[in-house]
Design an enzyme around this catalytic site. Sequence first.
Site, short mmCIF file in Angstrom:
data_model
loop_
_atom_site.label_atom_id
_atom_site.label_comp_id
_atom_site.label_asym_id
_atom_site.label_seq_id
_atom_site.Cartn_x
_atom_site.Cartn_y
_atom_site.Cartn_z
N HIS A 1 4.37 -18.85 -75.11
CA HIS A 1 2.95 -18.84 -75.41
C HIS A 1 2.64 -20.20 -76.03
O HIS A 1 3.53 -20.83 -76.63
CB HIS A 1 2.58 -17.69 -76.37
CG HIS A 1 2.42 -16.37 -75.68
ND1 HIS A 1 2.68 -15.16 -76.28
CD2 HIS A 1 2.02 -16.07 -74.41
CE1 HIS A 1 2.44 -14.17 -75.43
NE2 HIS A 1 2.05 -14.70 -74.29
N HIS B 1 9.51 -18.28 -77.06
CA HIS B 1 8.83 -17.78 -75.86
C HIS B 1 7.72 -18.75 -75.47
O HIS B 1 7.34 -19.63 -76.25
CB HIS B 1 8.26 -16.38 -76.11
CG HIS B 1 7.14 -16.33 -77.10
ND1 HIS B 1 7.31 -16.64 -78.44
CD2 HIS B 1 5.83 -16.01 -76.96
CE1 HIS B 1 6.15 -16.50 -79.06
NE2 HIS B 1 5.23 -16.12 -78.19
N HIS C 1 3.18 -17.76 -89.34
CA HIS C 1 2.52 -17.35 -88.10
C HIS C 1 1.38 -16.37 -88.41
O HIS C 1 1.38 -15.22 -87.99
CB HIS C 1 3.56 -16.72 -87.15
CG HIS C 1 3.07 -16.48 -85.75
ND1 HIS C 1 2.42 -15.32 -85.39
CD2 HIS C 1 3.14 -17.24 -84.64
CE1 HIS C 1 2.13 -15.38 -84.10
NE2 HIS C 1 2.54 -16.53 -83.62
N HIS D 1 8.11 -8.51 -77.17
CA HIS D 1 6.80 -9.18 -77.11
C HIS D 1 6.32 -9.04 -75.67
O HIS D 1 7.15 -8.82 -74.79
CB HIS D 1 7.00 -10.65 -77.53
CG HIS D 1 5.75 -11.37 -77.91
ND1 HIS D 1 4.87 -10.89 -78.86
CD2 HIS D 1 5.22 -12.56 -77.47
CE1 HIS D 1 3.86 -11.76 -78.98
NE2 HIS D 1 4.06 -12.76 -78.16
N ASP E 1 1.15 -21.39 -78.61
CA ASP E 1 1.35 -21.72 -80.03
C ASP E 1 2.82 -21.94 -80.37
O ASP E 1 3.15 -22.31 -81.49
CB ASP E 1 0.72 -20.65 -80.95
CG ASP E 1 1.14 -19.23 -80.64
OD1 ASP E 1 1.48 -18.94 -79.48
OD2 ASP E 1 1.13 -18.39 -81.57
N HIS E 2 3.72 -21.71 -79.41
CA HIS E 2 5.16 -21.90 -79.63
C HIS E 2 5.75 -22.98 -78.73
O HIS E 2 6.95 -23.26 -78.82
CB HIS E 2 5.90 -20.59 -79.42
CG HIS E 2 5.41 -19.51 -80.34
ND1 HIS E 2 6.07 -19.16 -81.50
CD2 HIS E 2 4.29 -18.76 -80.30
CE1 HIS E 2 5.37 -18.22 -82.12
NE2 HIS E 2 4.29 -17.96 -81.42
ZN LIG Z 1 2.60 -16.81 -81.47
#
Ligand SMILES: [Zn+2]
Length: 301
Positions: A65, A63, A262, A141, A67-68
């Site tokens: 965001h 997805h 994570h 999410h 951090d990904h």
């Molecule tokens: Zn994350």
Amino acid sequence: MSVRELVVLGTASQVPTRHRNHNGYLLRWDGEGILFDPGEGTQRQMLRAGVAAHDLNRICVTHFHGDHSLGLAGVIQRVNLDRVPHRVTAHYPRSGQRFFERLRYATAYRETVGITEAPVDGDGPLAVTPAYTLEARRLSHPVESYGYRLTEPDGRRMLPERLAARGIAGPDVGRLHREGSLNGVALDEVSEVRRGQRFAFVMDTRLCEGVHALAEGCDLLAIESTFLDEDAALAEEHGHLTAGQAARVARDAGVRHLVLTHFSQRYPDPAEFELRARAAGFEGELTVARDLQSVPVPKRR
Ligand SMILES: [Zn+2]
């Protein structure tokens, strides 16, 4: 020799810490490399972990965001700078197409490599190769998120004693394997099913049907455990799992090696995640992921 392992590039949720980079994971599966969720700083973590741009064949983003996915810009430019000689295929939720394009073309650079954009529209297979089928499953999410699963096709293991008992040797073994029978001997009589190996990557999600489906029967499962169990309400609110929830999923799915990752920066002691996972009844191999470690896919049973 074929190598199957997960190289952990980063393990922090939301923000990097002094000891944890933003997310990033490379799965080596025979000759192929699949990069999952490259967060910020992934290019440098690849260098530190001995992963070259040439090692990448596929990129899977759960997805959009940061951090990904913030690392896409750097990784894609590096793939081009190094003139990787093969195409690289990228999977990501189609609803994030505009984010992918921005990251792909974040700054000026010379484009030398074909990136195949293969957005994910829903549950189902994304790619079928002789070594694996790659499929996506919807997660739960605040933004659209997909988990990924690799399933190796079942094969057959030849049984030497039974082959010998029927006088089958040398090139005849290969013929029997290919043709299914030879001189009245059926393949089933001299071999058994060799179950294909399974890997799943489950990030940013609440408990949902997709989590269980992805984890089912996995040899190796990399799964988020952002929170500890006492913060289950926070996990639910923000669309995450606790260590206990992740471990119960793995226990019920018969996972052999569980990799928790994570982590929220709020917890100073990683050992707590292991304690919660064991308290939840997971008895298989367990790794509380650290940056730059490699976790092999367990040997075939
Ligand atoms: Zn994350």
